[in-house]
Write a protein that holds these residues in place. Structure first.
Motif, PDB file in Angstrom:
ATOM      1  N   CYS A  28       0.831  -1.207   0.000  1.00 32.11           N
ATOM      2  CA  CYS A  28       0.000   0.000   0.000  1.00 32.11           C
ATOM      3  C   CYS A  28       0.866   1.259   0.000  1.00 32.11           C
ATOM      4  N   LEU A  29       1.930   1.255   0.794  1.00 30.36           N
ATOM      5  CA  LEU A  29       2.843   2.393   0.810  1.00 30.36           C
ATOM      6  C   LEU A  29       3.515   2.578  -0.547  1.00 30.36           C
ATOM      7  N   LEU A  30       3.895   1.476  -1.171  1.00 31.45           N
ATOM      8  CA  LEU A  30       4.542   1.544  -2.485  1.00 31.45           C
ATOM      9  C   LEU A  30       3.617   2.152  -3.522  1.00 31.45           C
ATOM     10  N   ILE A  31       2.363   1.719  -3.567  1.00 32.01           N
ATOM     11  CA  ILE A  31       1.418   2.248  -4.550  1.00 32.01           C
ATOM     12  C   ILE A  31       1.100   3.704  -4.261  1.00 32.01           C
ATOM     13  N   ASN A  32       1.058   4.090  -2.984  1.00 32.66           N
ATOM     14  CA  ASN A  32       0.839   5.498  -2.649  1.00 32.66           C
ATOM     15  C   ASN A  32       1.965   6.383  -3.165  1.00 32.66           C
ATOM     16  N   GLY A  33       3.140   5.796  -3.371  1.00 35.65           N
ATOM     17  CA  GLY A  33       4.234   6.563  -3.943  1.00 35.65           C
ATOM     18  C   GLY A  33       3.974   7.013  -5.363  1.00 35.65           C
ATOM     19  N   PHE A  34       3.096   6.291  -6.076  1.00 32.08           N
ATOM     20  CA  PHE A  34       2.764   6.654  -7.458  1.00 32.08           C
ATOM     21  C   PHE A  34       1.567   7.588  -7.556  1.00 32.08           C
ATOM     22  N   VAL A  35       0.836   7.794  -6.460  1.00 35.10           N
ATOM     23  CA  VAL A  35      -0.384   8.604  -6.509  1.00 35.10           C
ATOM     24  C   VAL A  35      -0.085  10.038  -6.915  1.00 35.10           C
ATOM     25  N   GLY A  36       1.005  10.584  -6.403  1.00 35.00           N
ATOM     26  CA  GLY A  36       1.350  11.968  -6.719  1.00 35.00           C
ATOM     27  C   GLY A  36       1.651  12.216  -8.186  1.00 35.00           C
ATOM     28  N   PHE A  37       1.981  11.172  -8.937  1.00 36.29           N
ATOM     29  CA  PHE A  37       2.260  11.324 -10.362  1.00 36.29           C
ATOM     30  C   PHE A  37       0.994  11.275 -11.214  1.00 36.29           C
ATOM     31  N   GLN A  38      -0.141  10.980 -10.576  1.00 33.26           N
ATOM     32  CA  GLN A  38      -1.446  11.016 -11.231  1.00 33.26           C
ATOM     33  C   GLN A  38      -1.525  10.118 -12.467  1.00 33.26           C
ATOM     34  N   PHE A  39      -0.963   8.905 -12.369  1.00 29.83           N
ATOM     35  CA  PHE A  39      -1.174   7.932 -13.439  1.00 29.83           C
ATOM     36  C   PHE A  39      -2.648   7.559 -13.515  1.00 29.83           C
ATOM     37  N   ALA A  40      -3.289   7.516 -12.392  1.00 32.86           N
ATOM     38  CA  ALA A  40      -4.744   7.385 -12.285  1.00 32.86           C
ATOM     39  C   ALA A  40      -5.200   8.438 -11.295  1.00 32.86           C
TER      40      ALA A  40
ATOM     41  N   TYR B 295       9.591   3.736  -2.580  1.00 28.83           N
ATOM     42  CA  TYR B 295       8.757   4.871  -2.165  1.00 28.83           C
ATOM     43  C   TYR B 295       9.603   6.113  -1.938  1.00 28.83           C
ATOM     44  N   THR B 296      10.749   5.962  -1.307  1.00 27.28           N
ATOM     45  CA  THR B 296      11.619   7.106  -1.038  1.00 27.28           C
ATOM     46  C   THR B 296      12.119   7.736  -2.335  1.00 27.28           C
ATOM     47  N   ILE B 297      12.540   6.904  -3.273  1.00 24.33           N
ATOM     48  CA  ILE B 297      13.032   7.427  -4.562  1.00 24.33           C
ATOM     49  C   ILE B 297      11.929   8.166  -5.302  1.00 24.33           C
ATOM     50  N   LEU B 298      10.724   7.599  -5.308  1.00 24.45           N
ATOM     51  CA  LEU B 298       9.600   8.247  -5.997  1.00 24.45           C
ATOM     52  C   LEU B 298       9.282   9.604  -5.385  1.00 24.45           C
TER      53      LEU B 298
ATOM     54  N   ARG C  85      11.133  22.925  -0.732  1.00 28.45           N
ATOM     55  CA  ARG C  85      12.068  21.831  -0.443  1.00 28.45           C
ATOM     56  C   ARG C  85      11.972  21.341   1.010  1.00 28.45           C
ATOM     57  N   TRP C  86      11.093  21.931   1.802  1.00 26.39           N
ATOM     58  CA  TRP C  86      10.964  21.507   3.184  1.00 26.39           C
ATOM     59  C   TRP C  86      10.504  20.056   3.333  1.00 26.39           C
ATOM     60  N   PRO C  87       9.664  19.504   2.434  1.00 32.28           N
ATOM     61  CA  PRO C  87       9.294  18.088   2.569  1.00 32.28           C
ATOM     62  C   PRO C  87      10.478  17.127   2.535  1.00 32.28           C
ATOM     63  N   LEU C  88      11.613  17.569   2.000  1.00 33.75           N
ATOM     64  CA  LEU C  88      12.794  16.701   2.018  1.00 33.75           C
ATOM     65  C   LEU C  88      13.209  16.351   3.446  1.00 33.75           C
ATOM     66  N   GLY C  89      13.011  17.277   4.361  1.00 34.37           N
ATOM     67  CA  GLY C  89      13.340  17.005   5.758  1.00 34.37           C
ATOM     68  C   GLY C  89      12.503  15.870   6.322  1.00 34.37           C
ATOM     69  N   ASP C  90      11.205  15.829   5.967  1.00 32.18           N
ATOM     70  CA  ASP C  90      10.344  14.738   6.426  1.00 32.18           C
ATOM     71  C   ASP C  90      10.804  13.404   5.851  1.00 32.18           C
ATOM     72  N   ILE C  91      11.211  13.407   4.587  1.00 29.73           N
ATOM     73  CA  ILE C  91      11.695  12.173   3.961  1.00 29.73           C
ATOM     74  C   ILE C  91      12.973  11.691   4.639  1.00 29.73           C
ATOM     75  N   ILE C  92      13.884  12.621   4.887  1.00 27.90           N
ATOM     76  CA  ILE C  92      15.162  12.250   5.514  1.00 27.90           C
ATOM     77  C   ILE C  92      14.945  11.697   6.912  1.00 27.90           C
ATOM     78  N   PHE C  93      14.095  12.360   7.696  1.00 25.61           N
ATOM     79  CA  PHE C  93      13.813  11.878   9.044  1.00 25.61           C
ATOM     80  C   PHE C  93      13.130  10.512   9.001  1.00 25.61           C
ATOM     81  N   GLY C  94      12.184  10.349   8.088  1.00 31.17           N
ATOM     82  CA  GLY C  94      11.465   9.085   7.996  1.00 31.17           C
ATOM     83  C   GLY C  94      12.368   7.922   7.651  1.00 31.17           C
ATOM     84  N   ILE C  95      13.202   8.084   6.623  1.00 29.59           N
ATOM     85  CA  ILE C  95      14.096   6.993   6.221  1.00 29.59           C
ATOM     86  C   ILE C  95      15.168   6.763   7.278  1.00 29.59           C
ATOM     87  N   SER C  96      15.559   7.811   7.995  1.00 22.59           N
ATOM     88  CA  SER C  96      16.550   7.645   9.068  1.00 22.59           C
ATOM     89  C   SER C  96      15.987   6.822  10.220  1.00 22.59           C
TER      90      SER C  96
END
Length: 361
Positions: A127-139, A198-201, A213-224
């Motif tokens: 589910c997390l993986l597919i949510n990574g594609f939602v922002g690209f609006q393939f559907a 998900y992180t790469i997407l 660019r502030w969302p990058l901080g959330d990504i970094i903290f999450g993966i850390s």
């Protein structure tokens, strides 16, 4: 003991996982080298009490996050991401019963609950993986196509993982707890692949489509937090347990760090989605200010019989109808010039107020 691909002997000797009592070459499970102390409540022996406390906190925090997600009625991917948090809540609830020993490992139902737990974990990462594609609006998000695609994929992953787990526990077909290669891939390799993808997407999404660019901080903290959780569980669990004299082990810090990483997923999603206030439905009642030229003139003209409470009206402000205030029409201010048409006093230069009075004629 070193971790070997396709074998849970090294993993379970370090970490007290849910499936460890059902693994091992001996067929009697693998006991961790060091694990947290137990607590007896009444006639019930509770295993991993500190970890169970984190499970309860995780359930409460997830409920709060779900509430805030559901309150953002027009946010992108709201229905898709909330499914991930619902699955995480169920996983934490089930893990609390399995880790604590409320469902004993000797019970005949334990392998089925452990298989269900394994399937839910794999489905949550899907589910997390597919949510990574939602922002690209393939559907388009929120549509039946997007939602049913997500549900079908998660259900398929859950079904396959559940079958592999229970077949490994029960030695069905060609599966065996002594050679759990398929279960090893689903339980340990699949989550890492999903998190990495998900992180790469999301990095691509932030750099290509967002100005902030502030969302990058959330990504970094999450993966850390997620990486720290894996290291503490599989590398330093025994060291932590010995140092704290069995009060805590690596499973406690693993559960806590996973909770923090899930909270960062919510924080990241919240930071990149903005609700369209024009179409949103909030809990606060809207305050409407009525501005009508007739009522405004009545409330502000002295000496009339139609004086009203003018606290809600502002003389001189533009009306919602026509764009010209009532005082510009009737109150004596020049609107269209002094010659002809609308003069200073109304029609033809004569002073006229509204409503009509004897002074106006």
């Amino acid at each position: 003991m070193a971790i070997t691909f396709g074998s849970f002997d090294g993993v379970c000797s370090t970490a007290a996982l849910v499936i460890c009592p059902l693994m091992g070459t001996s067929g009697e499970g693998v006991e961790p080298t060091c694990y947290s102390r137990n607590v007896q409540i009444g006639q019930t022996l509770i295993f991993q009490p500190s970890t169970c406390f984190v499970h309860i906190v995780a359930i409460i925090m997830t409920a709060i996050m779900i509430y805030h997600i559901r309150s953002k009625y027009t946010a992108v991917g709201r229905k898709e991401i909330v499914m991930f948090f619902w699955m995480y809540m169920v996983i934490e609830l089930l893990a609390m019963f399995l880790d604590s020993g409320i469902i004993p490992t000797s019970n005949v139902s334990y392998p089925w609950f452990a298989a269900g737990y394994t399937g839910l974990v794999a489905a949550a990462y899907c589910c997390l993986l597919i949510n990574g594609f939602v922002g690209f609006q393939f559907a388009e998000d929120g549509t039946p196509l997007s939602l049913w695609l997500l549900r079908i994929c998660c259900f398929a992953v859950f079904g396959a993982s559940f079958f592999i787990a229970i077949a490994t526990f029960k030695s069905f077909v060609s599966f065996s707890p002594t050679k759990p290669i398929a279960l090893f891939v689903i339980y340990l390799i699949w989550p890492i692949l999903c998190v990495a993808t998900y992180t790469i997407l999301q990095l691509v999404l932030v750099f290509r489509t967002l100005d902030d660019r502030w969302p990058l901080g959330d990504i970094i903290f999450g993966i850390s937090f997620y990486a720290i959780a894996q290291v503490l569980l599989f590398a330093f669990s025994v060291t932590i347990c010995d140092a704290i004299k069995h009060y805590l082990d690596g499973l406690f810090f693993f559960t806590l760090c996973v909770l923090l990483s899930v909270m960062m997923v919510y924080k990241y999603w919240d930071s990149i989605t903005r609700e369209d206030l024009e179409f949103s439905v909030g809990s606060k009642a809207a305050v409407w200010e009525v501005k009508d030229p007739l009522l405004t003139a009545s409330a502000t003209t002295p000496g009339t019989d139609y004086e009203e409470d003018a606290s809600s009206y502002h003389a001189g402000a533009a009306s919602l109808v026509g764009g010209v205030s009532g005082t510009q029409y009737y109150g004596g201010k020049q609107a269209y010039g002094a010659q002809g048409g609308y003069g200073q006093g109304g029609y033809g230069g004569a002073r006229r107020a509204y409503p009509p009075t004897s002074e106006g004629y």
